[in-house]
Design a protein around this motif. Structure first.
Motif, PDB file in Angstrom:
ATOM      1  N   UNK A   1      43.164 -16.581  59.186  1.00 52.42           N
ATOM      2  CA  UNK A   1      44.615 -16.466  59.154  1.00 52.42           C
ATOM      3  C   UNK A   1      44.967 -15.127  58.523  1.00 52.42           C
ATOM      4  N   UNK A   2      46.261 -14.838  58.481  1.00 52.14           N
ATOM      5  CA  UNK A   2      46.714 -13.617  57.848  1.00 52.14           C
ATOM      6  C   UNK A   2      46.682 -12.426  58.795  1.00 52.14           C
ATOM      7  N   UNK A   3      47.000 -11.232  58.266  1.00 50.74           N
ATOM      8  CA  UNK A   3      47.036 -10.026  59.100  1.00 50.74           C
ATOM      9  C   UNK A   3      45.692  -9.798  59.801  1.00 50.74           C
ATOM     10  N   UNK A   4      45.735  -9.756  61.121  1.00 51.12           N
ATOM     11  CA  UNK A   4      44.494  -9.596  61.866  1.00 51.12           C
ATOM     12  C   UNK A   4      43.556 -10.767  61.705  1.00 51.12           C
ATOM     13  N   UNK A   5      44.070 -11.864  61.155  1.00 50.57           N
ATOM     14  CA  UNK A   5      43.270 -13.074  60.888  1.00 50.57           C
ATOM     15  C   UNK A   5      42.020 -12.731  60.081  1.00 50.57           C
ATOM     16  N   UNK A   6      42.210 -11.855  59.126  1.00 50.06           N
ATOM     17  CA  UNK A   6      41.084 -11.393  58.321  1.00 50.06           C
ATOM     18  C   UNK A   6      40.821 -12.213  57.083  1.00 50.06           C
ATOM     19  N   UNK A   7      41.655 -13.219  56.831  1.00 52.67           N
ATOM     20  CA  UNK A   7      41.461 -14.062  55.654  1.00 52.67           C
ATOM     21  C   UNK A   7      40.993 -15.444  56.072  1.00 52.67           C
ATOM     22  N   UNK A   8      40.503 -16.197  55.093  1.00 50.84           N
ATOM     23  CA  UNK A   8      40.113 -17.572  55.336  1.00 50.84           C
ATOM     24  C   UNK A   8      38.803 -17.685  56.081  1.00 50.84           C
ATOM     25  N   UNK A   9      38.536 -18.892  56.582  1.00 50.69           N
ATOM     26  CA  UNK A   9      37.263 -19.184  57.239  1.00 50.69           C
ATOM     27  C   UNK A   9      37.340 -18.852  58.719  1.00 50.69           C
ATOM     28  N   UNK A  10      36.354 -18.129  59.177  1.00 50.89           N
ATOM     29  CA  UNK A  10      36.229 -17.864  60.598  1.00 50.89           C
ATOM     30  C   UNK A  10      34.939 -18.481  61.083  1.00 50.89           C
ATOM     31  N   UNK A  11      35.029 -19.236  62.167  1.00 50.59           N
ATOM     32  CA  UNK A  11      33.845 -19.851  62.731  1.00 50.59           C
ATOM     33  C   UNK A  11      33.041 -18.861  63.534  1.00 50.59           C
ATOM     34  N   UNK A  12      31.822 -19.233  63.852  1.00 49.88           N
ATOM     35  CA  UNK A  12      30.955 -18.339  64.608  1.00 49.88           C
ATOM     36  C   UNK A  12      31.360 -18.295  66.087  1.00 49.88           C
ATOM     37  N   UNK A  13      32.094 -19.308  66.559  1.00 50.42           N
ATOM     38  CA  UNK A  13      32.614 -19.320  67.931  1.00 50.42           C
ATOM     39  C   UNK A  13      34.132 -19.520  67.864  1.00 50.42           C
ATOM     40  N   UNK A  14      34.878 -18.515  67.401  1.00 52.16           N
ATOM     41  CA  UNK A  14      36.292 -18.714  67.071  1.00 52.16           C
ATOM     42  C   UNK A  14      37.215 -18.959  68.258  1.00 52.16           C
ATOM     43  N   UNK A  15      36.721 -18.779  69.479  1.00 53.69           N
ATOM     44  CA  UNK A  15      37.554 -19.057  70.649  1.00 53.69           C
ATOM     45  C   UNK A  15      37.234 -20.406  71.288  1.00 53.69           C
ATOM     46  N   UNK A  16      36.253 -21.113  70.759  1.00 52.87           N
ATOM     47  CA  UNK A  16      35.922 -22.447  71.278  1.00 52.87           C
ATOM     48  C   UNK A  16      36.979 -23.449  70.817  1.00 52.87           C
ATOM     49  N   UNK A  17      37.023 -24.592  71.469  1.00 51.32           N
ATOM     50  CA  UNK A  17      37.933 -25.664  71.082  1.00 51.32           C
ATOM     51  C   UNK A  17      37.121 -26.847  70.545  1.00 51.32           C
ATOM     52  N   UNK A  18      37.731 -27.582  69.642  1.00 55.71           N
ATOM     53  CA  UNK A  18      37.092 -28.741  69.020  1.00 55.71           C
ATOM     54  C   UNK A  18      37.695 -30.028  69.576  1.00 55.71           C
ATOM     55  N   UNK A  19      36.834 -30.926  70.042  1.00 52.53           N
ATOM     56  CA  UNK A  19      37.247 -32.270  70.468  1.00 52.53           C
ATOM     57  C   UNK A  19      36.774 -33.250  69.392  1.00 52.53           C
ATOM     58  N   UNK A  20      37.682 -33.732  68.528  1.00 54.39           N
ATOM     59  CA  UNK A  20      37.253 -34.608  67.439  1.00 54.39           C
ATOM     60  C   UNK A  20      37.034 -36.046  67.901  1.00 54.39           C
ATOM     61  N   UNK A  21      35.902 -36.604  67.507  1.00 53.66           N
ATOM     62  CA  UNK A  21      35.606 -38.015  67.764  1.00 53.66           C
ATOM     63  C   UNK A  21      35.308 -38.630  66.402  1.00 53.66           C
ATOM     64  N   UNK A  22      36.278 -39.340  65.887  1.00 47.64           N
ATOM     65  CA  UNK A  22      36.191 -39.851  64.514  1.00 47.64           C
ATOM     66  C   UNK A  22      35.402 -41.153  64.497  1.00 47.64           C
ATOM     67  N   UNK A  23      34.356 -41.199  63.655  1.00 49.16           N
ATOM     68  CA  UNK A  23      33.522 -42.398  63.609  1.00 49.16           C
ATOM     69  C   UNK A  23      33.455 -43.043  62.228  1.00 49.16           C
ATOM     70  N   UNK A  24      34.002 -42.408  61.211  1.00 48.75           N
ATOM     71  CA  UNK A  24      33.949 -43.006  59.873  1.00 48.75           C
ATOM     72  C   UNK A  24      35.104 -42.505  59.032  1.00 48.75           C
TER      73      UNK A  24
END
Length: 479
Positions: free
Chosen positions: A99-122
């Motif tokens: 997040x932030x200017x140029x998204x230079x702050x916070x956590x960046x994933x190794x595949x930042x353009x991928x999408x997450x499909x959450x399957x909650x099991x617990x």
């Protein structure tokens, strides 16, 4: 079949502010992600199924990255809630955008353009599932049927004897999906299920210097290793909260991200060919050991090499389907002991909670199923010892010829005999950097704490991550 000790995840300690977080993501530095990885692929167009505790989709580093999924925990949601935080952590390591200017702050994933499909099991710290492992099997099938090309399972403790779960794994393999799971956090010589199932990429964890983390389970099923110590990730307690943790959960998330990068770069490759690239592009173990071995598998996963090395596609079939299982149809107790944690700490993890007391039998006699199984196991062990001693005497010595001898089956060379695998020797500052001169010698584990220059302005400041872990690291499942 009900899980003997519940599937286990893991949690790290809280702490840190966002303006320091990016610099503390040492895997991105080691992987030279900004320079060598993201210009080639960011995982665009790839959906990663995340079977976990859900995902807090409102975290500032994950907004827009989390698709509506499902909730198999017994709660009513679309998977975009997370009471534990574990799933949120894994999602941020895979597809966080910062997040932030140029998204230079916070956590960046190794595949930042991928999408997450959450399957909650617990939803509980114990990780017990309402309908046992059938829920995990259902979760795998759901992810496959809803477009996931990679499925991340940062959990452990399933039983290898669950036929429905085994069939679900094969269903995913047959539908061209890359399955990735953590080897477990007990430091045991046994890879936990579901990672141990043939066809699943079983992931161990390494430290910043490339040495294998002491808590990483090991065995012939280990396929590959990845960063898993002092990993900074998004937290559940607010849109600007962060956590830090150790474990094969974190390592699994990084391998899933690399698989997503490869699937985006090479969309025509089958899941088996993607796994082949992961194996053959892995960085050789820094301790000079020959790969594959029980601790590193084929080495340390390298996104740069996986994306850019000239590697023949090879057969379309999943090369891990031919991998033997060293556990040989484990009992539920063995499965629980192997769990140790698919990630960091207590039972979602590898410590903290105590195992539940055995339940009394239905007839009120007070004899528990656990006790009956324990007595049965003792009888079996006694019989086996007698048979082995008798066989040894007949053959004139211990061990004897033929299979067995107390050794697990050797890990098969699933890239194929005579084929090359492994990229150049591990080197600083990158995983997989080109090498010159003699290979580096392994050194002592790094000492963590405030770096000499301190954190941020003002010189020497305390390390914001140097906090007691609220979840003690101990295995609640006795070996």
């Amino acid at each position: 079949m009900v899980v003997a000790a519940g599937l286990v995840l893991g949690l790290g300690a809280t702490g840190a502010s966002a303006d320091q977080t990016r610099d503390d993501q040492w895997p991105l530095i080691k992987y030279s992600a900004a320079q060598d990885v993201w210009p080639v692929s960011k995982g665009q167009g790839v959906t990663v199924g995340l079977i976990d505790s859900g995902v807090s989709a409102t975290h500032q580093d994950l907004v827009g990255q989390v698709l509506p999924g499902t909730d198999l925990s017994g709660a009513s949601s679309d998977g975009r809630v997370d009471d534990l935080g574990h799933g949120t952590e894994m999602a941020s390591l895979i597809a966080g955008h910062g997040h932030g200017p140029g998204q230079g702050d916070g956590v960046k994933g190794l595949a930042p353009a991928a999408k997450i499909l959450p399957v909650r099991v617990t939803t509980s710290l114990r990780g017990d599932l309402a309908q046992g492992e059938t829920r995990l099997a259902d979760a795998i099938r759901y992810a496959v049927d809803h477009g996931a090309k990679v499925v991340n399972m940062s959990l452990a403790g399933a039983s290898g004897r669950d036929s429905s779960l085994r069939e679900a794994v094969r269903y995913a393999v047959d539908h061209d999906v890359v399955l990735v799971a953590g080897a477990g956090n007990g430091g045991a010589a046994r890879v936990a299920y579901p990672a141990a199932f043939p066809g699943v990429v079983a992931v161990g964890a390494v430290q910043e210097d490339g040495s294998v983390w002491s808590g990483s389970n090991h065995g012939p099923e280990v396929t590959i290793t990845a960063p898993g110590v002092r990993i900074v990730a998004a937290g559940k307690d607010g849109p600007a909260k962060y956590r830090i943790g150790d474990g094969t959960s974190e390592a699994t998330a990084y391998v899933s991200a690399i698989a997503a990068l490869v699937r985006a770069k090479y969309p025509d490759l089958s899941a088996g060919q993607v796994i082949n690239r992961l194996i053959k592009s892995a960085v050789a173990p820094p301790d000079g050991s020959k790969a594959p071995n029980d601790r590193y598998g084929y080495g340390i996963a390298s996104p740069r090499h996986a994306l850019t090395d000239d590697i023949p596609a090879g057969p379309t079939a999943n090369p891990l389907l031919q991998r033997a299982e060293s556990q040989q149809d484990p009992s539920p107790q063995q499965s629980a002991a192997a769990a140790g944690g698919g990630a960091q700490t207590p039972a979602p993890g590898s410590g903290g909670d105590s195992a539940q007391a055995p339940k009394a039998s239905a007839d009120g006699s007070g004899v528990s199923m656990g006790l009956l199984l324990g007595i049965g196991a003792a009888v079996v062990v006694l019989v086996v010892v007698v048979v082995l001693v008798a066989r040894s005497r007949r053959r004139g010595g211990p061990g004897g010829p033929g299979p067995g001898g107390g050794q697990p089956p050797a890990q098969p060379p699933y890239p194929g005999p005579g084929q090359q695998y492994g990229s150049p020797q591990f080197g600083a500052p990158q995983y997989g950097a080109p090498q010159s001169g003699p290979p580096p010698q392994p050194g002592p584990p790094p000492q963590y704490g405030p770096p000499p220059q301190g954190y941020g302005p003002g010189g020497q400041q305390p390390n914001p991550y140097q906090q007691p872990n609220p979840y003690p690291q101990q295995n609640p499942y006795p070996q």
